[in-house]
Motif scaffolding. Structure first.
Motif, mmCIF file in Angstrom:
data_model
loop_
_atom_site.group_PDB
_atom_site.id
_atom_site.type_symbol
_atom_site.label_atom_id
_atom_site.label_comp_id
_atom_site.label_asym_id
_atom_site.label_seq_id
_atom_site.Cartn_x
_atom_site.Cartn_y
_atom_site.Cartn_z
ATOM 1 N N TYR A 219 -2.303 -5.616 1.296
ATOM 2 C CA TYR A 219 -1.285 -5.811 2.321
ATOM 3 C C TYR A 219 -1.212 -7.254 2.810
ATOM 4 O O TYR A 219 -0.132 -7.743 3.142
ATOM 5 N N ALA A 220 -2.317 -7.972 2.839
ATOM 6 C CA ALA A 220 -2.270 -9.377 3.250
ATOM 7 C C ALA A 220 -1.345 -10.163 2.328
ATOM 8 O O ALA A 220 -0.552 -11.005 2.773
ATOM 9 N N TRP B 56 7.833 3.997 9.551
ATOM 10 C CA TRP B 56 7.508 5.423 9.456
ATOM 11 C C TRP B 56 6.750 5.773 8.171
ATOM 12 O O TRP B 56 6.166 6.849 8.056
ATOM 13 N N ASP B 57 6.721 4.864 7.180
ATOM 14 C CA ASP B 57 6.093 5.170 5.898
ATOM 15 C C ASP B 57 4.588 5.348 6.019
ATOM 16 O O ASP B 57 3.970 5.979 5.158
ATOM 17 N N HIS B 58 3.989 4.775 7.060
ATOM 18 C CA HIS B 58 2.556 4.936 7.289
ATOM 19 C C HIS B 58 2.306 5.610 8.637
ATOM 20 O O HIS B 58 1.292 5.344 9.291
ATOM 21 N N GLU B 59 3.234 6.482 9.027
ATOM 22 C CA GLU B 59 3.120 7.219 10.282
ATOM 23 C C GLU B 59 1.834 8.041 10.302
ATOM 24 O O GLU B 59 1.478 8.711 9.328
ATOM 25 N N LYS C 260 3.335 3.358 -9.042
ATOM 26 C CA LYS C 260 2.614 2.245 -8.430
ATOM 27 C C LYS C 260 1.132 2.289 -8.810
ATOM 28 O O LYS C 260 0.509 3.356 -8.844
ATOM 29 N N ASP C 261 0.547 1.121 -9.098
ATOM 30 C CA ASP C 261 -0.882 1.000 -9.357
ATOM 31 C C ASP C 261 -1.573 0.789 -8.019
ATOM 32 O O ASP C 261 -1.631 -0.326 -7.500
ATOM 33 N N THR C 262 -2.109 1.867 -7.445
ATOM 34 C CA THR C 262 -2.671 1.800 -6.098
ATOM 35 C C THR C 262 -3.936 0.951 -6.022
ATOM 36 O O THR C 262 -4.332 0.538 -4.928
ATOM 37 N N SER C 263 -4.558 0.671 -7.153
ATOM 38 C CA SER C 263 -5.767 -0.160 -7.128
ATOM 39 C C SER C 263 -5.443 -1.611 -6.790
ATOM 40 O O SER C 263 -6.348 -2.387 -6.463
ATOM 41 N N PRO D 249 0.824 -1.215 0.000
ATOM 42 C CA PRO D 249 0.000 0.000 0.000
ATOM 43 C C PRO D 249 0.857 1.264 0.000
ATOM 44 O O PRO D 249 1.793 1.385 0.785
ATOM 45 N N LEU D 250 0.531 2.185 -0.880
ATOM 46 C CA LEU D 250 1.297 3.412 -1.025
ATOM 47 C C LEU D 250 1.372 4.164 0.292
ATOM 48 O O LEU D 250 0.365 4.394 0.963
#
Length: 340
Positions: free
Chosen positions: A178-179, A208-211, A171-174, A161-162
């Motif tokens: 994460y699983a 920290w990327d998803h802080e 990145k293709d966010t669609s 996930p971005l």
């Protein structure tokens, strides 16, 4: 890796791994902690296909390069000067007791012969040698403990996930899943901990990327996997927060514990239980940067090590090998001159 295999990996971890909130370190783990405290000095190695560009390990993200174009650098990665025995010999002669090697950085390129992706040193480059296997063999032969850096982030895989970094890499966010990505990491960590001999620590980076988001990394499963496969292997996480159950080392990036001159650690208190480690660069960069020819003086590096050790922490001093696989001459000179 196909989705059916990933499903079974996920199912296995859900049913066989104990949750880490109730983590009790094993006797082997406690012994490893004691040994780690006494090491005082280690060498960090940031090396991957980013060295080909000579602009540091964050080049893909900082310059917003399309990952599909960046990946073509693998075809030019042929480190003819790489000699694992020579690396370890020079590092050991400097008094270092362990090496922490970047098995996979945020660009997603694996520096070992992983079966989970063809984007690796053996399948994607003309070099076709398993660098990690050679380094592990040299470390074990020469009595140097091997730790492995492993990124939680991947700027290239669509299933990751971005986050806050790598936003311009195409990145293709669609396709975020994460699983699926978590199962991929579990499978890769299983390889690292079952095919490369004794590993002293897994050094995670990237939380920290998803802080600030409600994002569940499922770290308890990653930590439990490490502790199950190698009970003496320590878990470190460079997240800049207070340590959580399941973590065996407290990391301080670019700072002597307690100083927080670089603003990474916030108000994190120093653990009274866990061994401590400060990671720092010799120059400004972690990965090879052709423009970064400024290096700290020998006196500065010796003082840094003394101050870090005086706080009860190990110094993990970084070197970014050149794209040809050789350690920079200035770095080798500093190691030779800063012997304590």
């Amino acid at each position: 890796m196909n989705r059916l295999f990933l499903f079974f990996i996920t199912l296995l971890t859900a049913t066989t791994l104990s949750a880490q909130p109730n983590y009790q370190p094993s006797p082997q783990n406690l012994q490893s902690r004691a040994e780690f405290r006494d090491m005082q000095f280690g060498i960090f190695i940031h090396w991957g296909i980013y060295s080909v560009f000579g602009q540091g390990e964050w080049y893909l993200s900082v310059d917003s390069i399309a990952q599909s174009e960046y990946a073509k650098a693998a075809g030019a990665f042929y480190p003819i000067g790489f000699d694992a025995d020579e690396w370890v010999r020079n590092i050991k002669a400097a008094g270092a007791k362990y090496i922490c090697f970047t098995s996979r950085h945020h660009d997603g390129f694996s520096m070992w012969n992983t079966k989970q992706s063809s984007y690796n040193i053996v399948e994607a480059t003309p070099f076709r040698r398993d660098i990690l296997k050679e380094l592990a063999r040299a470390c074990h032969k020469q009595g140097i403990r091997l730790h492995l850096y492993y990124s939680l982030v991947d700027w290239g895989r669509d299933d990751y996930p971005l986050g806050q970094s790598g936003r311009g890499c195409g990145k293709d966010t669609s396709k975020a899943d994460y699983a699926h990505y978590h199962a991929f990491m579990m499978a890769q960590l299983t390889e690292l901990l079952t095919e490369y001999g004794e590993i002293g620590a897994i050094w995670f980076d990237g939380e920290w990327d998803h802080e600030g988001e409600a994002f569940d990394w499922r770290l308890d499963e990653l930590y439990a996997l490490v502790h199950r496969l190698q009970p003496g292997c320590l878990v470190a996480n460079n997240h800049h927060h207070a340590n959580r159950p399941g973590e065996d080392i407290q990391c301080f990036e670019r700072d002597v514990p307690g100083e927080n001159l670089n603003g990474y650690e916030g108000k994190t208190s120093i653990s009274q239980v866990l061994p401590l480690e400060t990671c720092q660069t010799m120059n400004y960069s972690w990965g090879y940067n052709a423009r970064d020819i400024w290096y700290r003086s020998v006196e500065e590096l010796v003082t840094l090590r003394q101050n870090t050790n005086a706080k009860g922490a190990n110094l993990l001093l970084n070197i970014g090998p050149r794209p040809d696989g050789r350690l920079p001459e200035t770095a080798l000179q500093r190691l030779e001159e800063m012997k304590i």
